[in-house]
Scaffold this active site. Structure first.
Site, PDB file in Angstrom:
ATOM      1  CE  LYS A  79      -3.580  -2.023   2.888  1.00  0.00           C
ATOM      2  NZ  LYS A  79      -2.847  -3.263   3.168  1.00  0.00           N
ATOM      3  N   GLY A  80       0.298   2.364  -0.219  1.00  0.00           N
ATOM      4  CA  GLY A  80       1.015   3.617  -0.018  1.00  0.00           C
ATOM      5  C   GLY A  80       1.996   3.972  -1.104  1.00  0.00           C
ATOM      6  N   GLY A 116       7.607  -6.992  -6.942  1.00  0.00           N
ATOM      7  CA  GLY A 116       6.925  -7.377  -8.171  1.00  0.00           C
ATOM      8  C   GLY A 116       6.911  -6.199  -9.139  1.00  0.00           C
ATOM      9  CG  ASP A 117       3.911  -6.044 -12.127  1.00  0.00           C
ATOM     10  OD1 ASP A 117       3.557  -6.089 -10.927  1.00  0.00           O
ATOM     11  OD2 ASP A 117       3.131  -6.281 -13.066  1.00  0.00           O
ATOM     12  CG  ASP A 142       0.539 -12.998  -8.395  1.00  0.00           C
ATOM     13  OD1 ASP A 142       0.041 -13.845  -7.630  1.00  0.00           O
ATOM     14  OD2 ASP A 142       0.440 -11.772  -8.198  1.00  0.00           O
ATOM     15  NE  ARG A 177     -18.945 -33.727  -0.064  1.00  0.00           N
ATOM     16  CZ  ARG A 177     -18.782 -33.623   1.249  1.00  0.00           C
ATOM     17  NH1 ARG A 177     -17.572 -33.481   1.754  1.00  0.00           N
ATOM     18  NH2 ARG A 177     -19.814 -33.657   2.052  1.00  0.00           N
ATOM     19  NE  ARG A 186      -0.761  -8.715  -9.644  1.00  0.00           N
ATOM     20  CZ  ARG A 186       0.138  -7.769  -9.849  1.00  0.00           C
ATOM     21  NH1 ARG A 186      -0.021  -6.588  -9.285  1.00  0.00           N
ATOM     22  NH2 ARG A 186       1.196  -7.979 -10.579  1.00  0.00           N
TER      23      ARG A 186
HETATM   24  O1  F6P Z   1       0.443 -10.484  -5.899  1.00  0.00           O
HETATM   25  C1  F6P Z   1       0.449 -11.443  -4.896  1.00  0.00           C
HETATM   26  C2  F6P Z   1      -0.946 -11.688  -4.371  1.00  0.00           C
HETATM   27  O2  F6P Z   1      -0.876 -12.726  -3.408  1.00  0.00           O
HETATM   28  C3  F6P Z   1      -1.991 -11.995  -5.428  1.00  0.00           C
HETATM   29  O3  F6P Z   1      -1.912 -13.318  -5.894  1.00  0.00           O
HETATM   30  C4  F6P Z   1      -3.257 -11.669  -4.696  1.00  0.00           C
HETATM   31  O4  F6P Z   1      -4.267 -11.316  -5.599  1.00  0.00           O
HETATM   32  C5  F6P Z   1      -2.857 -10.490  -3.839  1.00  0.00           C
HETATM   33  O5  F6P Z   1      -1.441 -10.523  -3.719  1.00  0.00           O
HETATM   34  C6  F6P Z   1      -3.454 -10.472  -2.465  1.00  0.00           C
HETATM   35  O6  F6P Z   1      -3.088  -9.292  -1.842  1.00  0.00           O
HETATM   36  P1  F6P Z   1      -3.270  -9.004  -0.281  1.00  0.00           P
HETATM   37  O7  F6P Z   1      -2.093  -9.607   0.417  1.00  0.00           O
HETATM   38  O8  F6P Z   1      -3.285  -7.528  -0.192  1.00  0.00           O
HETATM   39  O9  F6P Z   1      -4.547  -9.658   0.143  1.00  0.00           O
END
Ligand code: F6P
Length: 361
Positions: A79-80, A116-117, A142, A177, A186
């Site tokens: 974040k941020g 990451g990116d 990811d 099942r 992601r």
């Molecule tokens: O990018 C890594 C990841 O784990 C994704 O696979 C997932 O969508 C996201 O981060 C989850 O983010 P958070 O940790 O904010 O729930």
């Protein structure tokens, strides 16, 4: 500050297995050259506080026990964005200069950013504005960072998700099942595709391949009728959409949205179409928190050492990567220009199809 060369290191974005192994490799390689390594806490957030939050990392702190741990001893944040930092009054402020000033104050000559990116894009913009030297190391479960075959954390997430299928199969068979496993990733279906092949799924749904529910139902019927099997395994990637094309998301603290819900959505649809009893497992952050498996430890070690080599050679604005069993480096700009989705014409999709796995199309 002494006369030693001083480099900084931080982890940024979502955590994954192998981050501590990368930090350890950097500390060992850099201190071996007589440099000092400053670990910045919680990504760039540690440079926004005054006093700044950081620690000088020594070899003694990084005996082999830390390498085995999931998470990151430096902390991280996804974040941020410092260019639009959310302030307590609800406004947004550009705080990039505080980070740049912090690095200068610490006497950091080059920064190694593990991310990451999204994190790499932010760090690169900071480096351009602040005119500091940057090397990046890709990490993400990811595996969606371009220009590298693998990023730190992916192999462990794949291992965890495959193990989940191994555990779901016997209970699925015992209860007749259809088991649906929702995995992270992601916008890329890399975890789902690899897990589904490795774990013997009957159906794999990924965001790169639009699906038809009738085809999914037909596969489940085929498993029962032609193979005489009383259970089926479905792996779905979190970003797969509903039949009308809507993404399913969950709102978290502060209004942030993350993917979630497609497993339960499909469970109802598959149950209605096939008459099967379904159950859903949402694997979630379990995929991130594990001890790194050996291949991630090796990648982490090679990446960390190569990043230090690049700093020594004065090769900056580059990301380390993995190609053809060798460590490589590429311009960060190229790595973040696009993301690495599943290649729908690639080996793994072909393999899945020839194994008779339904990809929904
Ligand atoms: O990018 C890594 C990841 O784990 C994704 O696979 C997932 O969508 C996201 O981060 C989850 O983010 P958070 O940790 O904010 O729930």
């Amino acid at each position: 500050m002494g006369t030693k060369k001083r480099i900084g290191i931080l982890t940024s974005g979502g955590d994954c297995a192998g981050l501590n192994a990368v930090i350890r490799a950097v500390v060992h390689a850099a201190t071996g050259k007589g440099w000092e390594v400053v670990g910045i806490e919680d990504g760039t957030a540690g440079l926004l506080d005054r006093p700044m939050r950081y620690k000088v990392l020594t070899k003694a702190m990084f005996d082999t026990s830390i390498m085995r741990l999931g998470g990151t001893v430096l902390g991280t944040t996804n974040k941020g964005n410092p260019f639009q930092f959310p302030m307590p009054d609800g406004s947004f402020k550009d705080r990039a200069d505080e980070i740049i000033g912090g690095l200068k104050e610490l006497g950091v000559e080059a920064l190694i950013g593990i991310g990451g990116d999204g994190s790499m894009a932010i760090l690169r913009t900071l480096a351009k504005r602040g005119n500091f030297d940057l090397v990046c190391i890709p990490k993400t479960i990811d595996n969606d960072v371009s220009k590298t075959e693998s990023s730190v954390g992916f192999e462990t997430a794949l291992y965890v998700a495959t193990e989940a299928l191994d555990r779901l199969q016997p209970t699925a068979a015992s209860h007749d099942r259809v088991m649906i496993l929702e995995v992270m990733g992601r916008d890329a279906g890399n975890i789902a595709l690899s897990t589904g092949i490795a774990g013997g799924a009957d159906v794999i749904l990924i965001p790169e391949i639009p699906y038809d529910l009738d085809k999914v139902a037909a596969k489940i019927a085929e498993v029962r009728e032609e193979e005489g099997r009383n259970f089926a395994l479905v792996v779905v990637s979190e970003a797969v959409r509903t039949v009308d094309g809507s993404p399913l998301q969950v709102e978290h603290h502060g209004g942030e949205k993350r993917y979630g819900g497609i497993g339960h959505y499909l469970s109802e649809k598959i149950s209605a179409k096939t008459g099967s009893e379904t159950r859903v497992t949402v694997l979630g952050h379990v995929q991130r928190g594990s001890s790194p498996i050996p291949s991630d430890r090796l990648l982490a070690a090679a990446f960390g050492v190569h990043a230090v080599d690049l700093v020594e050679q004065g090769k900056f604005d580059r990301m380390v990567g993995w190609s053809n069993r060798q460590v490589i480096d590429v311009p960060i700009e190229e790595a973040i220009a696009s993301y690495q989705a599943v290649d729908v014409n690639g080996t793994l999709v072909h393999t899945a199809r020839l194994l008779g796995i339904c990809l929904g199309d």
